[in-house]
Write a protein that holds these residues in place. Structure first.
Motif, mmCIF file in Angstrom:
data_model
loop_
_atom_site.group_PDB
_atom_site.id
_atom_site.type_symbol
_atom_site.label_atom_id
_atom_site.label_comp_id
_atom_site.label_asym_id
_atom_site.label_seq_id
_atom_site.Cartn_x
_atom_site.Cartn_y
_atom_site.Cartn_z
ATOM 1 N N PHE A 556 6.511 -22.264 -18.131
ATOM 2 C CA PHE A 556 6.976 -21.270 -17.686
ATOM 3 C C PHE A 556 6.426 -20.810 -16.290
ATOM 4 O O PHE A 556 4.929 -20.604 -16.316
ATOM 5 C CB PHE A 556 6.901 -20.141 -18.887
ATOM 6 N N ARG A 557 7.154 -20.634 -15.492
ATOM 7 C CA ARG A 557 6.353 -20.282 -13.941
ATOM 8 C C ARG A 557 7.428 -19.172 -13.198
ATOM 9 O O ARG A 557 8.692 -19.747 -12.903
ATOM 10 C CB ARG A 557 6.141 -21.494 -13.039
ATOM 11 N N HIS A 565 8.474 -23.818 -23.875
ATOM 12 C CA HIS A 565 6.874 -24.219 -22.934
ATOM 13 C C HIS A 565 6.837 -22.657 -22.514
ATOM 14 O O HIS A 565 6.919 -22.183 -21.337
ATOM 15 C CB HIS A 565 7.445 -24.876 -21.821
ATOM 16 N N GLN A 566 5.917 -22.012 -23.110
ATOM 17 C CA GLN A 566 5.642 -20.436 -22.797
ATOM 18 C C GLN A 566 4.484 -20.265 -22.040
ATOM 19 O O GLN A 566 4.080 -19.045 -21.813
ATOM 20 C CB GLN A 566 5.534 -19.836 -24.188
ATOM 21 N N GLU A 567 3.930 -21.407 -21.159
ATOM 22 C CA GLU A 567 2.957 -21.060 -20.356
ATOM 23 C C GLU A 567 3.024 -21.835 -18.943
ATOM 24 O O GLU A 567 3.689 -22.946 -18.847
ATOM 25 C CB GLU A 567 1.484 -21.719 -20.760
ATOM 26 N N ARG A 568 2.289 -20.949 -17.918
ATOM 27 C CA ARG A 568 2.371 -21.901 -16.688
ATOM 28 C C ARG A 568 1.235 -22.785 -16.986
ATOM 29 O O ARG A 568 0.116 -22.796 -17.467
ATOM 30 C CB ARG A 568 1.780 -20.916 -15.628
ATOM 31 N N LYS A 569 1.580 -24.083 -16.651
ATOM 32 C CA LYS A 569 0.722 -25.340 -16.699
ATOM 33 C C LYS A 569 0.416 -25.875 -15.131
ATOM 34 O O LYS A 569 0.874 -26.749 -14.677
ATOM 35 C CB LYS A 569 1.358 -26.214 -17.471
ATOM 36 N N LEU A 574 1.663 -27.608 -10.620
ATOM 37 C CA LEU A 574 1.527 -27.099 -9.088
ATOM 38 C C LEU A 574 2.262 -28.303 -8.364
ATOM 39 O O LEU A 574 1.363 -28.687 -7.567
ATOM 40 C CB LEU A 574 0.037 -26.919 -8.949
ATOM 41 N N LYS A 575 3.393 -28.214 -8.488
ATOM 42 C CA LYS A 575 4.096 -29.128 -7.568
ATOM 43 C C LYS A 575 5.638 -28.667 -7.414
ATOM 44 O O LYS A 575 6.243 -28.086 -8.189
ATOM 45 C CB LYS A 575 4.477 -30.485 -8.246
ATOM 46 N N GLU A 596 -3.985 -24.376 0.322
ATOM 47 C CA GLU A 596 -5.055 -24.457 1.155
ATOM 48 C C GLU A 596 -4.219 -23.614 2.353
ATOM 49 O O GLU A 596 -3.422 -24.249 3.090
ATOM 50 C CB GLU A 596 -5.617 -25.559 1.746
ATOM 51 N N GLY A 597 -4.955 -22.266 2.688
ATOM 52 C CA GLY A 597 -4.300 -21.554 4.013
ATOM 53 C C GLY A 597 -5.279 -21.826 5.115
ATOM 54 O O GLY A 597 -6.059 -22.675 4.941
ATOM 55 N N GLU A 598 -5.235 -21.059 6.157
ATOM 56 C CA GLU A 598 -5.902 -21.298 7.315
ATOM 57 C C GLU A 598 -7.524 -21.032 7.053
ATOM 58 O O GLU A 598 -8.263 -21.766 7.324
ATOM 59 C CB GLU A 598 -5.531 -20.100 8.207
ATOM 60 N N ASN A 599 -7.879 -20.030 6.214
ATOM 61 C CA ASN A 599 -9.278 -19.708 5.960
ATOM 62 C C ASN A 599 -9.602 -19.702 4.358
ATOM 63 O O ASN A 599 -10.792 -19.369 4.261
ATOM 64 C CB ASN A 599 -9.576 -18.473 6.766
ATOM 65 N N LYS A 600 -8.632 -19.784 3.676
ATOM 66 C CA LYS A 600 -8.758 -19.616 2.264
ATOM 67 C C LYS A 600 -8.076 -20.510 1.432
ATOM 68 O O LYS A 600 -6.950 -20.997 1.850
ATOM 69 C CB LYS A 600 -8.822 -18.499 1.801
ATOM 70 N N THR A 601 -8.324 -20.783 0.394
ATOM 71 C CA THR A 601 -7.440 -21.474 -0.721
ATOM 72 C C THR A 601 -7.199 -20.543 -1.741
ATOM 73 O O THR A 601 -7.875 -19.559 -2.261
ATOM 74 C CB THR A 601 -8.320 -22.733 -1.493
ATOM 75 N N TYR A 602 -5.792 -20.454 -1.915
ATOM 76 C CA TYR A 602 -5.230 -19.284 -2.983
ATOM 77 C C TYR A 602 -5.351 -19.749 -4.357
ATOM 78 O O TYR A 602 -4.388 -20.736 -4.895
ATOM 79 C CB TYR A 602 -3.857 -18.859 -2.644
ATOM 80 N N GLU A 603 -6.440 -19.691 -5.108
ATOM 81 C CA GLU A 603 -6.639 -20.372 -6.349
ATOM 82 C C GLU A 603 -5.758 -19.696 -7.482
ATOM 83 O O GLU A 603 -5.778 -18.222 -7.537
ATOM 84 C CB GLU A 603 -8.274 -19.999 -6.998
ATOM 85 N N PRO A 604 -5.135 -20.227 -8.401
ATOM 86 C CA PRO A 604 -4.163 -19.926 -8.977
ATOM 87 C C PRO A 604 -4.829 -18.841 -10.082
ATOM 88 O O PRO A 604 -5.919 -19.250 -10.855
ATOM 89 C CB PRO A 604 -3.461 -21.007 -9.636
ATOM 90 N N LYS A 605 -4.473 -17.656 -10.290
ATOM 91 C CA LYS A 605 -5.130 -16.781 -11.166
ATOM 92 C C LYS A 605 -3.806 -16.178 -12.282
ATOM 93 O O LYS A 605 -2.660 -16.373 -11.839
ATOM 94 C CB LYS A 605 -5.402 -15.461 -10.625
ATOM 95 N N SER A 606 -4.202 -15.527 -13.321
ATOM 96 C CA SER A 606 -3.192 -15.048 -14.242
ATOM 97 C C SER A 606 -2.392 -14.026 -13.489
ATOM 98 O O SER A 606 -3.007 -13.085 -12.706
ATOM 99 C CB SER A 606 -3.615 -14.781 -15.688
ATOM 100 N N ARG A 607 -1.095 -13.793 -13.714
ATOM 101 C CA ARG A 607 -0.558 -13.000 -12.901
ATOM 102 C C ARG A 607 0.062 -11.566 -13.571
ATOM 103 O O ARG A 607 0.743 -11.787 -14.591
ATOM 104 C CB ARG A 607 0.812 -13.670 -12.506
#
Ligand SMILES: Cc1cc2nc3c(=O)[nH]c(=O)nc-3n(C[C@H](O)[C@H](O)[C@H](O)COP(=O)(O)OP(=O)(O)OC[C@H]3O[C@@H](n4cnc5c(N)ncnc54)[C@H](O)[C@@H]3O)c2cc1C
Length: 609
Positions: A556-557, A565-569, A574-575, A596-607
């Motif tokens: 679930f995304r 499938h009730q969760e983001r996995k 991540l594809k 990975e962006g220019e200056n940071k990585t966007y780490e997945p967090k709960s939304r």
């Protein structure tokens, strides 16, 4: 035969911006469009364009909101390009004369929109897209760009090497709706597809009847993968009887959602305790349908959107268009009563796979706008992020196609980078049903050398038109309705395995039926039956790829909710989903998301909102 450096297919926001950019870069440009430019669906956009314009705002915050909104399926290089360049593009529109709504001090107004941490949506009343389209069309006319309008592009002239990565696009073949003539358009530098959305795959949609995903299906059949097709946005506020959109601008200005018990359910039932009605669209749509399914809907179908408390003066100043839409299409007077609303298909996050320059896996073929998947929206688009995508990526594709050096792209296309095959067995057979008959669109190539490919593609298109007009058989309308019904019933906000499989079966039957399709009107001029018949083939191919992606994605995304499938996995999913046509045999595969962006990585967090 017509010849230009760059051929842009489509004259909505993306096509017009691409044409202007290519012309500015020195190319001889032509636009080929089945609609007159100002009838393109961009004209229906109401709410606004996101751009970090104020000192207290930043492109970095816009990028963060977009990555979070995408449920971490956006590609950071594309998202950052969007957020960095949308302010200059909005200022460019303003300099071209777009009449933005303004504050007392003269600054362009900005309103809050769902999922944004700052009120960064610029707008022109509730008719932002209409003003944007007219502003850019003026520039196209001023620059003398050739516009072939009312030409329906049927096919791409692409060479026929085995590996799509070795193929080249040399132009397009189009049918003149006014005269019935089929003609080739040679593109010496490149073809840019800007053919918009695919809402007609569903029967309750905010999209126009012309939004049949033609460019996506043409590119797919020519060998370009479709990306992330399962991610469809269902907008929470559409009018129940027609699907006409009630802009998020209403909630942005303070409009409130109520259930049949008069509860402000977004807060009272805990769907979004911080942002309430201004949570991201996927969250609000699911909340509304949950209310209905649990018996708190109105007439078992919809909820209420109330803007009366905003007062007549503010409504007339900022949302006047909404009053007309609610009155004309639902008989509701937004000044004195709440408006009925329910979720409806609105936007395709997926589309033709491109990199951040608009290039596809086939040389000389580009895509921009809603038909493309530059991967800025991932699993869920934020409101107000599609219009900036048109101008940022339209411009990029136009410049690149005109020959400007824009450096190496970070995002890969086709199987150039890391990829993996899908591990999924479909119970229902997919793809071409065999013996496709001359009425079917091939889309695949017919010749391998640049000189003959366009002529050969023209001949094939002529044969197809002649055959469709001459033969006896089924009307496309019954096939199209069946596809739309099964997609709306089973591939909607809530999805489950059995019903997705059932849909693949329905689509298989529809493919079989399409083999007998015929056009009842034999005329060559303004033959809408013929055009709709060709579009129906596109709808079929897209519906199938979309359903395949939805079945195989076991998580679930964002907008993709799965009962089983009730969760983001993140560990496995991540594809991006890719579907390649491979001469009639759809192949499902995946490539990793770029966080990975220019200056940071966007780490997945709960939304949460
Ligand atoms: C009702 C509504 C409101 C919206 N409001 C907002 C908003 O406020 N903010 C926001 O960011 N986004 C909004 N969106 C989304 C956004 O408006 C669209 O994604 C965007 O306008 C699509 O633009 P485009 O240029 O890609 O396609 P379009 O504007 O749809 O243009 C497609 C063009 O392709 C041409 N075409 C298609 N097929 C063929 C063919 N076979 N041959 C030749 N030509 C072809 C058509 O003639 C047309 O010119 C809204 C969408 C809808 C439906």
């Amino acid at each position: 035969m017509h010849e230009h450096d760059v051929i842009v297919v489509g004259a909505g926001g993306a096509g017009l911006r691409a044409a202007i950019a290519a012309q500015e870069a020195g190319a001889d440009v032509a636009i080929v469009s089945k609609l007159h430019p100002v009838r393109s669906h961009t004209g229906a956009a109401e709410g606004g364009i996101n751009a970090a314009l104020r000192d207290a705002d930043s492109w970095q915050d816009h990028a963060y909101d977009t990555m979070k909104g995408s449920d971490y399926l956006g590609d950071a290089p594309a998202v950052e390009a969007l957020c960095q360049e949308s302010p200059e593009e909005v200022i460019q529109l303003e300099h071209w004369g777009m009449p933005f709504s303004r504050e007392e001090d003269g600054r362009v107004s900005q309103r809050p929109f769902g999922g944004l941490s700052f009120p960064r949506t610029t707008y022109a009343g509730a008719e932002t897209g209409h003003q944007m389209l007219h502003t850019m069309y003026e520039q196209v006319v001023k620059r003398g760009v050739t516009v072939y309008d009312e030409w329906h592009v049927m096919d791409l002239a692409v060479t026929d090497e085995d590996d799509p990565a070795d193929r080249t696009c040399h132009g397009v073949v189009a049918y003149d709706i006014q005269s019935g003539e089929v003609s080739g358009f040679r593109a010496d530098n490149g073809v840019i597809l800007a053919t918009g959305g695919m809402g007609q795959v569903f029967d309750h949609t905010t999209n126009a009847v012309a939004n049949t995903g033609d460019g996506v299906a043409m590119a797919y059949r020519a060998g370009v993968p479709m990306e992330d097709m399962e991610f469809i946005q269902f907008h929470p506020t559409t009018l129940p009887s027609t699907g006409v959109l009630i802009s998020e601008g209403v909630r942005g200005e303070g409009g409130i959602l109520y259930n049949s018990e008069g509860e402000r359910f977004m807060f009272e039932h805990g769907y979004a305790n911080n942002d309430g009605e201004l949570a991201s669209r996927d969250v609000v749509s699911r909340a509304e349908l949950t209310e209905v399914n649990e018996g708190r809907g109105i007439e078992d179908e919809y909820v209420h959107l109330d803007m009366r408390h905003l007062g007549e003066e503010r409504i007339l100043d900022r949302l006047e268009n909404i009053l007309h839409l609610a009155e004309d299409f639902e008989g509701a007077d937004g000044l004195t009563e709440p408006m009925p609303v329910k979720p409806g298909q609105h936007y395709a996050m997926g589309g033709i796979e491109t990199n951040e320059h608009g290039e596809t896996a086939i040389d000389g073929l580009y895509a921009a706008g809603e038909c493309a998947c530059a991967s800025v929206h991932g699993a869920n688009r934020l409101g107000g992020n599609a219009l900036p995508e048109l101008i940022v990526f339209g411009k990029r594709a136009g410049r690149h196609a005109a020959g400007e050096d824009m450096g190496e792209a970070t995002v890969t296309t086709g199987k150039d980078g890391e990829w993996e095959a899908a591990d999924y067995e479909f119970e229902i057979e997919v793809g071409e049903t065999g013996g496709k008959g001359p009425a079917a669109a091939d889309g695949g190539a017919v010749a391998s050398d640049a000189e003959s490919v366009l002529g050969a593609t023209v001949e094939r298109a002529k044969d197809r038109v002649d055959e469709l007009l001459a033969r006896k058989g089924r009307n496309h309308a019954e096939i199209r309705s069946k596809v739309q019904e099964t997609m709306t019933a089973n591939v909607n906000v809530f999805r489950e395995e059995g019903r997705l499989e059932e849909t693949l079966g329905d689509l298989r039957e529809a493919r079989e039926a399409y083999k007998d399709v015929a056009v009842s009107d034999p005329s060559r001029t303004f033959n809408t039956d013929l055009i709709h018949t060709m579009e129906t083939r596109n709808i079929l191919d897209i519906a199938e790829a979309l359903t395949m992606g939805a079945l195989a994605r076991k998580e679930f995304r964002g907008a993709h909710w799965r009962k089983e499938h009730q969760e983001r996995k993140d560990e496995n999913w991540l594809k991006h989903t890719l579907v390649s046509w491979n001469d009639g045999e759809p192949e499902l595969w995946y490539k990793p998301t770029i966080l990975e962006g220019e200056n940071k990585t966007y780490e997945p967090k709960s939304r949460s909102y």
